[in-house]
Design an enzyme around this catalytic site. Structure first.
Site, PDB file in Angstrom:
ATOM      1  N   LYS A  73     -24.594 -30.442  17.051  1.00  0.00           N
ATOM      2  CA  LYS A  73     -25.843 -31.186  16.863  1.00  0.00           C
ATOM      3  C   LYS A  73     -27.046 -30.397  17.363  1.00  0.00           C
ATOM      4  O   LYS A  73     -28.152 -30.559  16.859  1.00  0.00           O
ATOM      5  CB  LYS A  73     -25.766 -32.550  17.546  1.00  0.00           C
ATOM      6  N   LYS A 131     -15.345 -31.184   8.217  1.00  0.00           N
ATOM      7  CA  LYS A 131     -15.196 -32.650   8.307  1.00  0.00           C
ATOM      8  C   LYS A 131     -16.175 -33.354   7.365  1.00  0.00           C
ATOM      9  O   LYS A 131     -17.303 -32.888   7.185  1.00  0.00           O
ATOM     10  CB  LYS A 131     -15.503 -33.026   9.765  1.00  0.00           C
ATOM     11  N   LYS A 143     -21.850 -37.612   7.162  1.00  0.00           N
ATOM     12  CA  LYS A 143     -23.024 -38.169   6.468  1.00  0.00           C
ATOM     13  C   LYS A 143     -24.220 -37.234   6.554  1.00  0.00           C
ATOM     14  O   LYS A 143     -25.160 -37.341   5.779  1.00  0.00           O
ATOM     15  CB  LYS A 143     -23.398 -39.527   7.062  1.00  0.00           C
TER      16      LYS A 143
HETATM   17  P1  TYM Z   1     -19.731 -42.072  14.778  1.00  0.00           P
HETATM   18  O1  TYM Z   1     -20.585 -43.142  14.287  1.00  0.00           O
HETATM   19  O2  TYM Z   1     -20.186 -40.668  14.679  1.00  0.00           O
HETATM   20  O3  TYM Z   1     -18.281 -42.156  14.133  1.00  0.00           O
HETATM   21  C1  TYM Z   1     -17.592 -43.380  14.075  1.00  0.00           C
HETATM   22  C2  TYM Z   1     -16.088 -43.181  13.958  1.00  0.00           C
HETATM   23  O4  TYM Z   1     -15.774 -42.515  12.730  1.00  0.00           O
HETATM   24  C3  TYM Z   1     -14.893 -41.424  13.001  1.00  0.00           C
HETATM   25  N1  TYM Z   1     -15.134 -40.377  11.984  1.00  0.00           N
HETATM   26  C4  TYM Z   1     -14.172 -39.852  11.211  1.00  0.00           C
HETATM   27  N2  TYM Z   1     -12.853 -40.086  11.112  1.00  0.00           N
HETATM   28  C5  TYM Z   1     -12.148 -39.386  10.176  1.00  0.00           C
HETATM   29  N3  TYM Z   1     -12.706 -38.469   9.350  1.00  0.00           N
HETATM   30  C6  TYM Z   1     -14.026 -38.202   9.411  1.00  0.00           C
HETATM   31  N4  TYM Z   1     -14.555 -37.303   8.584  1.00  0.00           N
HETATM   32  C7  TYM Z   1     -14.823 -38.906  10.364  1.00  0.00           C
HETATM   33  N5  TYM Z   1     -16.142 -38.903  10.682  1.00  0.00           N
HETATM   34  C8  TYM Z   1     -16.306 -39.794  11.675  1.00  0.00           C
HETATM   35  C9  TYM Z   1     -15.271 -40.979  14.407  1.00  0.00           C
HETATM   36  O5  TYM Z   1     -14.233 -40.263  15.018  1.00  0.00           O
HETATM   37  C10 TYM Z   1     -15.521 -42.314  15.072  1.00  0.00           C
HETATM   38  O6  TYM Z   1     -14.292 -42.888  15.522  1.00  0.00           O
HETATM   39  N6  TYM Z   1     -19.468 -41.531  19.486  1.00  0.00           N
HETATM   40  C11 TYM Z   1     -18.754 -42.400  18.595  1.00  0.00           C
HETATM   41  C12 TYM Z   1     -19.270 -43.834  18.694  1.00  0.00           C
HETATM   42  C13 TYM Z   1     -18.997 -44.429  20.030  1.00  0.00           C
HETATM   43  C14 TYM Z   1     -17.720 -44.745  20.558  1.00  0.00           C
HETATM   44  C15 TYM Z   1     -17.965 -45.286  21.866  1.00  0.00           C
HETATM   45  C16 TYM Z   1     -16.434 -44.638  20.052  1.00  0.00           C
HETATM   46  C17 TYM Z   1     -19.926 -44.757  20.968  1.00  0.00           C
HETATM   47  N7  TYM Z   1     -19.302 -45.264  22.080  1.00  0.00           N
HETATM   48  C18 TYM Z   1     -16.903 -45.685  22.665  1.00  0.00           C
HETATM   49  C19 TYM Z   1     -15.374 -45.040  20.872  1.00  0.00           C
HETATM   50  C20 TYM Z   1     -15.624 -45.569  22.164  1.00  0.00           C
HETATM   51  C21 TYM Z   1     -18.867 -41.829  17.185  1.00  0.00           C
HETATM   52  O7  TYM Z   1     -18.347 -40.821  16.902  1.00  0.00           O
HETATM   53  O8  TYM Z   1     -19.541 -42.499  16.296  1.00  0.00           O
END
Ligand code: TYM
Length: 335
Positions: free
Chosen positions: A116, A198, A201
């Site tokens: 990032k 990966k 978005k």
């Molecule tokens: P975010 O919004 O970036 O992603 C949300 C979830 O989607 C999964 N993910 C994927 N899984 C498979 N293939 C992909 N290409 C892919 N892209 C995203 C991410 O692994 C995630 O599970 N930081 C976290 C949000 C968060 C969180 C937490 C999660 C905030 N606090 C506490 C667990 C516990 C996140 O990645 O959001």
């Protein structure tokens, strides 16, 4: 009141606008499957979203949108706690305490921080670096045993575990050390345009990802243009990352195993296979999208879900934060 002896599960997604097929397959889809066996707590991680620049009105709209998606995907607010992270101030407060036992070195080596920092080079802020500590607070406040996430969040889960162990060791047993739950299939859905990357978005090429909001034609078009591999056999293999990714997606949305899918497409051309995957994804998402479109119209209902969820979350988080404040030596408020 009946005692709930189930283990606790916590997870969250950021309301950053587009929810991808990766978010759905890697995370939200599993949440529903785990809902009856665990005491489930799901948040909209809106404070995390602030780590990259946001348009305020859009962020608010995205938060409602994400909540509507959660519910449309089967997250029943009657059966779990569904809330907005910023509604429960304990998350930010625990982050402060945990910051005092976190070292810059362990945050600056995080892959997501490095990625990032490159993609948002004009806004490398402290929040971006501190992101995993806020995430640890989310998890530790609720004594979560299990955290279902995609594979990309494994490093962040490690930090949450390290901080729990460090805090417990320095003061006394306070936090549950959480376990990640990373599903065997679909934990890393890859880009449709570069299967070594990966699905994300933030990809500058919109054909690289499927947004859950894409319409049927767009979904099918994106799958038709998906990059495949050399050869012509529809088979999962290390040297066939494109086909393997498509087989994984197909298996996750149809419930068929990868082996069954390989048999189904034996002797077929890549083009036919890609079309079938696109159609299967569109078929799977169609009812969810309809339901989401229905729910999003009812803001009062969503506000009610948020208030109810925040009240339940706060009761748990408030107790934990008081305990933490007491342990580290802060004077409890007596009035
Ligand atoms: P975010 O919004 O970036 O992603 C949300 C979830 O989607 C999964 N993910 C994927 N899984 C498979 N293939 C992909 N290409 C892919 N892209 C995203 C991410 O692994 C995630 O599970 N930081 C976290 C949000 C968060 C969180 C937490 C999660 C905030 N606090 C506490 C667990 C516990 C996140 O990645 O959001």
């Amino acid at each position: 009141m009946e005692q709930d002896n189930r283990k606790t599960l916590f997870s969250a997604v950021q309301p950053s606008g587009i929810l991808t097929l990766g978010n759905y397959i890697g995370a939200i889809r599993n949440w529903k499957l785990l809902m009856n066996d665990y005491r489930c707590i799901y948040a909209l991680a809106d404070l995390h979203t602030l780590t990259v620049k946001q348009v305020p009105a859009e962020l608010r709209a995205h938060s409602y949108d994400l909540a509507a998606w959660y519910i449309a995907c089967g997250i029943d607010p009657e059966k779990c706690i569904l809330f907005v992270q910023s509604h429960v101030h304990e998350h930010a407060e625990l982050t402060w305490v945990l910051n005092t036992i976190t070292y810059p070195g362990e945050l600056s080596r995080m892959t997501q921080f490095k990625d990032k920092s490159r993609s948002h080079a004009d806004n490398v802020n402290m929040g971006l670096m501190d992101y995993p500590v806020l995430m640890a607070s989310d998890i530790l406040l609720y004594s979560a045993d299990l955290v279902p996430v995609g594979a990309d969040q494994k490093q962040h889960l490690e930090i949450a575990r390290d901080l729990a162990i460090r805090f417990n060791g320095r003061w006394s047993d306070t936090f549950t050390v959480p376990e990640p739950y990373i599903s065997k299939s679909g934990a890393k859905i890859m880009s449709l345009q570069d299967p070594e990357k990966k699905m994300s978005k933030s990809d500058s090429n919109v054909r690289a990802f499927i947004s859950l909001d894409d319409d049927r034609d767009t979904i099918i078009r994106k799958f038709k243009s998906a990059v495949t591999d050399s050869g012509s056999e529809v088979r999962a293999a290390e040297d066939k990352p494109g086909i393997t990714n498509l087989l994984t997606i197909y298996s996750c949305v149809t419930g068929k195993s990868v082996e069954e899918a390989e048999k189904e497409f034996e002797g077929q051309l890549y083009g036919q296979f890609k079309l079938a995957v696109g159609e299967a994804v569109a078929d799977h998402l169609e009812p969810l999208k309809k339901e989401k479109d229905r729910i999003i119209k009812d803001k009062d209902y969503l506000d009610g879900v948020f208030s109810n969820g925040a009240a339940q979350a706060e009761r748990i988080a408030g107790k934990m934060l008081s305990k933490v404040y007491r342990k580290v030596g802060l004077i409890p408020r007596k009035f």
